[in-house]
Design an enzyme around this catalytic site. Structure first.
Site, PDB file in Angstrom:
ATOM      1  N   SER A   1      31.342 130.026 -26.618  1.00 30.47           N
ATOM      2  CA  SER A   1      30.610 131.254 -26.904  1.00 30.47           C
ATOM      3  C   SER A   1      30.723 131.634 -28.375  1.00 30.47           C
ATOM      4  O   SER A   1      29.718 131.911 -29.051  1.00 30.47           O
ATOM      5  CB  SER A   1      31.137 132.393 -26.020  1.00 30.47           C
ATOM      6  OG  SER A   1      30.497 133.609 -26.335  1.00 30.47           O
TER       7      SER A   1
ATOM      8  N   LYS B   1      27.428 130.616 -31.562  1.00 32.98           N
ATOM      9  CA  LYS B   1      26.756 131.628 -32.379  1.00 32.98           C
ATOM     10  C   LYS B   1      26.961 131.361 -33.872  1.00 32.98           C
ATOM     11  O   LYS B   1      26.066 131.601 -34.691  1.00 32.98           O
ATOM     12  CB  LYS B   1      27.259 133.025 -32.002  1.00 32.98           C
ATOM     13  CG  LYS B   1      26.805 133.482 -30.618  1.00 32.98           C
ATOM     14  CD  LYS B   1      27.066 134.949 -30.394  1.00 32.98           C
ATOM     15  CE  LYS B   1      28.533 135.284 -30.198  1.00 32.98           C
ATOM     16  NZ  LYS B   1      29.047 134.881 -28.887  1.00 32.98           N
TER      17      LYS B   1
ATOM     18  N   HIS C   1      34.995 135.502 -38.350  1.00 35.95           N
ATOM     19  CA  HIS C   1      34.938 136.052 -36.991  1.00 35.95           C
ATOM     20  C   HIS C   1      36.327 136.490 -36.554  1.00 35.95           C
ATOM     21  O   HIS C   1      37.319 135.816 -36.814  1.00 35.95           O
ATOM     22  CB  HIS C   1      34.407 135.017 -35.998  1.00 35.95           C
ATOM     23  CG  HIS C   1      34.383 135.514 -34.586  1.00 35.95           C
ATOM     24  ND1 HIS C   1      33.368 136.329 -34.106  1.00 35.95           N
ATOM     25  CD2 HIS C   1      35.254 135.343 -33.560  1.00 35.95           C
ATOM     26  CE1 HIS C   1      33.623 136.616 -32.842  1.00 35.95           C
ATOM     27  NE2 HIS C   1      34.745 136.033 -32.492  1.00 35.95           N
TER      28      HIS C   1
ATOM     29  N   ARG D   1      29.627 135.865 -17.356  1.00 30.73           N
ATOM     30  CA  ARG D   1      31.091 135.768 -17.386  1.00 30.73           C
ATOM     31  C   ARG D   1      31.729 137.131 -17.207  1.00 30.73           C
ATOM     32  O   ARG D   1      32.742 137.276 -16.510  1.00 30.73           O
ATOM     33  CB  ARG D   1      31.543 135.141 -18.710  1.00 30.73           C
ATOM     34  CG  ARG D   1      31.360 133.626 -18.754  1.00 30.73           C
ATOM     35  CD  ARG D   1      31.539 133.084 -20.158  1.00 30.73           C
ATOM     36  NE  ARG D   1      32.802 133.498 -20.725  1.00 30.73           N
ATOM     37  CZ  ARG D   1      32.989 133.830 -21.998  1.00 30.73           C
ATOM     38  NH1 ARG D   1      31.964 133.815 -22.847  1.00 30.73           N
ATOM     39  NH2 ARG D   1      34.176 134.177 -22.437  1.00 30.73           N
TER      40      ARG D   1
ATOM     41  N   ASP E   1      24.068 131.308 -24.741  1.00 39.05           N
ATOM     42  CA  ASP E   1      25.332 132.045 -24.779  1.00 39.05           C
ATOM     43  C   ASP E   1      25.169 133.452 -24.223  1.00 39.05           C
ATOM     44  O   ASP E   1      26.024 133.934 -23.476  1.00 39.05           O
ATOM     45  CB  ASP E   1      25.865 132.117 -26.207  1.00 39.05           C
ATOM     46  CG  ASP E   1      27.070 133.043 -26.300  1.00 39.05           C
ATOM     47  OD1 ASP E   1      28.101 132.727 -25.675  1.00 39.05           O
ATOM     48  OD2 ASP E   1      26.964 134.101 -26.957  1.00 39.05           O
TER      49      ASP E   1
END
Length: 442
Positions: A185, A189, A84, A170, A163
């Site tokens: 968050s 995931k 990520h 947000r 999320d």
């Protein structure tokens, strides 16, 4: 719900600590839409003003991951690796790294989202490949990963739905900068996606979400601690985003550059692309070492180098792209990528050395060309963007190419070119090239 949601808002408003059960109730409320959005928004603002501590963040992350379906990778060969990035200008790392890791023996299953803002998104980059399908069902995703070792899909509402609800709020309530909320968050995931080993790239600089090193260090440290609390095998590195990553910024242009990294030797690549290639090899080394496919990071990098040089990563990438509906080989994929109508070269105004390239400004210029979204769901032009001729530290000569604008029309190209000249700072003194890796957390 067993607790009045107003009492949860009031508790955090007054700076009190939540229990695990209370955070599970908040995640369930978000996932099931069982309380009004204004109450969730009020809780988010309270959590922004009185941040969650480490335990609270861990509990919220786990509750959000468990708020919907979870991908079961148990039928796939191990190790399972995911990667990520917090997002950056020209960051097409996943397009190289996913097939590279698979070629080195890992199973890589990834969910990715479209771009919003200046940083772009892997979904949009891959969708610029003719025929490429990003909407795989869980069954298709697992079957493909079992067959060729790599698969990617867009985000699904079934995974970590809490999320998605909180993320949208947000954005709407100016609470996006809360580090505990960012961490929950990202990691919820990843947990829902089933991976065991995760490498995280925290971008730092004008073109990243965290613009200063202390901010990036805080986020990276929280990701590492919470990830380990959640049982993940996790590595976190802070990388440079004060200049674009690689040569290309723009969806199809970035895919073409990624294919070049997979298919060409380093000496055949321009300087900014070689810098991008080094970062891909760095993360491959981190991931392979973390997953036990290499004794250490150096051995992992050497294995990744071999996979690239022997063409194994390119072969894996070709199978991956074809499996998801794209052209049957990488040469065809590169040739069939959309091309802009106008290519305008921007020349250097003086001789010297590149001291700075404002990554954020380059990202904004690409959005104005139509290559990114100003609002969620907007259409984009996959063909447009900017290709840089050099990176920080490179020498430039007055009148020689500095970059090239790819645009749909002459007016857009001229406007972009005028702005691009101001994003480069050139000095008459030699400049040390910027290492793409700023700091690896232990």
């Amino acid at each position: 719900m067993s607790t009045d949601f107003r009492s949860l808002i009031a508790a955090k408003r007054d700076g009190h600590r939540h229990s695990r059960e209370e955070l599970e109730q908040i995640a369930e409320a978000a996932a099931r839409h069982s309380v009004p959005s204004y109450q969730l928004s009020a809780w988010l603002m309270a959590a922004f003003l009185h941040p969650l501590d480490l335990d609270e963040t861990t509990w919220l992350t786990q509750a959000m991951a468990g708020s919907g379906a979870r991908l079961d990778l148990s039928g796939l060969p191990k190790p399972w690796i995911d990667k990520h990035s917090t997002g950056g200008i020209g960051d097409k790392t996943s397009i190289v790294l996913l097939p590279l890791l698979a070629a080195c023996g890992a199973t890589v299953v990834k969910m990715s989202g479209p771009g919003l803002g200046i940083t772009g998104g892997t979904v949009d980059k891959l969708k610029s490949i003719p025929g490429f399908r990003m909407e795989l069902s869980p069954e298709e995703l697992l079957e493909q990963a079992k067959r060729i070792g790599v698969a990617i899909t867009g985000q699904t509402p079934d995974l970590a739905p809490a999320d998605k609800a909180l993320y949208d709020l947000r954005n709407a309530t100016a609470t996006t900068q809360s580090v505990p909320l960012i961490v929950s968050s990202i990691l919820s995931k990843k947990i829902a996606g089933g991976a065991e080993t995760i490498v995280l790239d925290v971008k730092c600089g004008s073109g990243g979400f965290m613009t200063t090193l202390p901010e990036a260090e805080e986020l990276a440290a929280w990701l590492l601690r919470v990830g380990r609390n959640c049982g993940l095998n996790i590595r976190t590195t802070i990388t440079d985003m004060n200049q674009p990553l690689g040569s290309a910024v723009g969806n199809a242009l970035e895919v073409r550059e990624a294919i070049d990294v997979l298919t060409k030797e380093p000496e055949q690549l321009p300087g900014p692309t070689r810098r991008f290639r080094r970062l891909c090899i760095y993360f491959a080394g981190e991931a392979l070492a973390a997953a036990g496919l290499a004794k250490n990071e150096k051995e992992g990098q050497e294995a990744a180098q071999r996979c690239l040089s022997l063409g194994k990563a390119a072969q894996k990438a070709a199978h991956w792209i074809a499996a998801q509906g794209g052209p049957e080989n990488l040469e065809l994929a590169s040739q069939q990528l959309p091309k802009s109508r106008i290519q305008l070269v921007v020349s250097a105004r003086q001789t010297g050395f590149i001291e700075r390239i404002d990554a954020a400004s380059v990202g904004e210029i690409v959005i104005e060309l139509g290559g990114g979204r100003k609002r969620k769901g907007a259409a984009i032009d996959y063909s447009v963007g900017v290709v840089l001729a050099g990176a920080v530290g490179d020498a430039v000569v007055e009148g020689k190419p500095l970059c090239t604008v790819h645009a749909a029309g002459e007016t857009q190209a001229q406007t972009a070119a005028a702005h691009l000249s101001d994003t480069f700072k050139i000095t008459n003194r030699p400049v040390e090239p910027a290492d793409p890796v700023l700091k690896a957390l232990p």
